[in-house]
Design an enzyme around this catalytic site. Structure first.
Site: not given
Ligand code: SAH
Length: 373
Positions: A97, A110, A117, A121, A124, A346
């Site tokens: 996406e 974005c 991945c 985390c 996520c 996000c």
């Molecule tokens: N792997 C990289 C790039 C992915 S960006 C990284 O971790 O930076 C991922 C960003 O999306 C994270 O910084 C987090 O702030 C945001 N993110 C992930 N899951 C989220 C969620 N459920 N709600 C809000 N932000 C989220």
């Protein structure tokens, strides 16, 4: 991993330096690099035939040995707030996406760097699906090319629809640095998309060797997904912290920022999870941790998705967190949720990932050790 790499020369993914190498290897003059890159990135050529001012010989060679390949758009959704989300097919067959977020004069794209991945985390949704494959540099740049083309008419009053690019879509960019580094170079290059180095941001969950490597290869902006003010909590939320703890991570970032000079700062991303890391004590600990660190802080209230156990923080806690950090002298923004009605916010990017990690359990170890090399 190799099965998703192209067999032919991936023209959209060659940085100026790589294009120059490839063309001089074919006995072409240096000005050909400019011609070919302009066809690809300024004139949106989709077929090698269109490049009418390059030599017949080079065109014939490209016909056989090169390709202009961008990810195919499977669907496009537009949110009530103007945010757009594309589902695009990667070479591996799974889908990624890409999201465009218009905010006044700014238009942020974005971009995804991997299908799925490995990092897992805990908050996520991409991580929940496991890992499928790396995107090629051409597929990463291709997301920008597709967005620019789609939005061109709508934003005809400005030079470019996309003014900023963040590698904050699906995937961990620094576990695919070989493809991400040339892609970012093309985005910043005047022969590519000419976006300022301050406006192209690589975001990482903390792959320290990758950050060290960036210093040698790019001057793009860097964002860190910190999310916790101490190792005990970060170990839980962002498991790669067990390998590269906070002190090591901040050291690598400081080094990167110093190398850039010109008062450049690192963006600290801090997701706020109700009851987990959004309490006053966390704000106090975070401000101590970041004292003297050259940064701006982005607070991101958690965006829920089906099946998650986490909750969005209360507005009161978000306000307190921001006010406390601002009071301590940190430039601190709360990122507003955009595009939630189309699951484009996000952390809501899911794509359609056919997970291969479970078929290859050793993958995570291999991916991480590859990043160290
Ligand atoms: N792997 C990289 C790039 C992915 S960006 C990284 O971790 O930076 C991922 C960003 O999306 C994270 O910084 C987090 O702030 C945001 N993110 C992930 N899951 C989220 C969620 N459920 N709600 C809000 N932000 C989220």
């Amino acid at each position: 991993m190799n099965e998703t790499q192209p067999e032919k020369l991936d023209l959209l993914g060659l940085s100026q330096h790589q294009m120059h190498q490839a063309l001089s290897g074919l006995g072409e003059k240096p000005y050909r690099t400019q011609q070919v890159m302009k066809w690809l990135h300024h004139r949106d050529a989709s077929d090698i035939h269109e490049m009418t001012d390059i030599s017949k010989k080079l065109r014939a060679h490209f016909e056989v040995a090169a390709e202009i390949h961008e990810p195919e758009v499977l669907s496009e959704k537009v949110s009530q707030d103007g945010t757009r989300k594309w589902l695009m097919r990667a070479r591996s067959g799974s889908a990624i996406e890409t999201v465009f977020i218009p905010e006044g004069a700014r238009g942020t794209l974005c971009v995804s760097s991997q299908v799925g991945c490995v990092l897992d985390c805990k908050f996520c949704s991409t991580g929940k699906q496991g890992f499928n494959s790396n995107l090629t540099a051409g597929e990463i740049v291709g997301q920008l090319r597709v967005a620019e083309r789609t939005l061109r008419d709508q934003f005809s009053d400005r030079n470019r629809a996309v003014t900023n690019v963040v590698l904050m879509g699906m995937g961990e960019p620094l576990l695919n640095a070989d493809q991400v580094i040339p892609a970012v170079s093309i985005m910043m290059d005047d022969l590519g998309y000419g976006i300022s180095k301050r406006k192209v941001t690589i975001s990482t969950a903390g792959v320290v060797p990758g950050i060290r490597r960036l210093k040698e290869t790019t001057d793009a902006s860097l964002a860190i997904s910190l999310h916790a003010p101490n190792d005990a909590l970060r170990d839980q939320l962002v498991p790669i912290n067990r390998k590269y703890p906070i002190a090591m991570l901040l050291d690598a970032c400081r080094d990167y920022a110093e190398n850039l000079g010109e008062k450049r700062t690192i963006t600290i991303e801090y997701i706020l999870l109700d009851g987990i890391n959004d309490q006053a004590e966390h704000a106090v600990e975070l401000s101590r941790l970041l004292a003297g660190f050259p940064c701006k802080i982005n607070l991101i209230p958690f965006n829920p998705y089906p099946g998650t156990g986490y909750k969005r923080p209360s507005a009161k806690n978000v306000r307190f967190f921001q006010e406390y950090l601002v009071g301590q002298g940190f430039s601190t923004m709360v990122r507003t949720t955009r595009g939630a009605d189309i699951d484009a916010a996000c952390g809501q990017l899911a794509g359609q990932v056919e997970d291969r990690t479970r078929r290859s359990e050793r993958y995570q170890r291999i991916a991480l050790s590859a990043a160290v090399e």
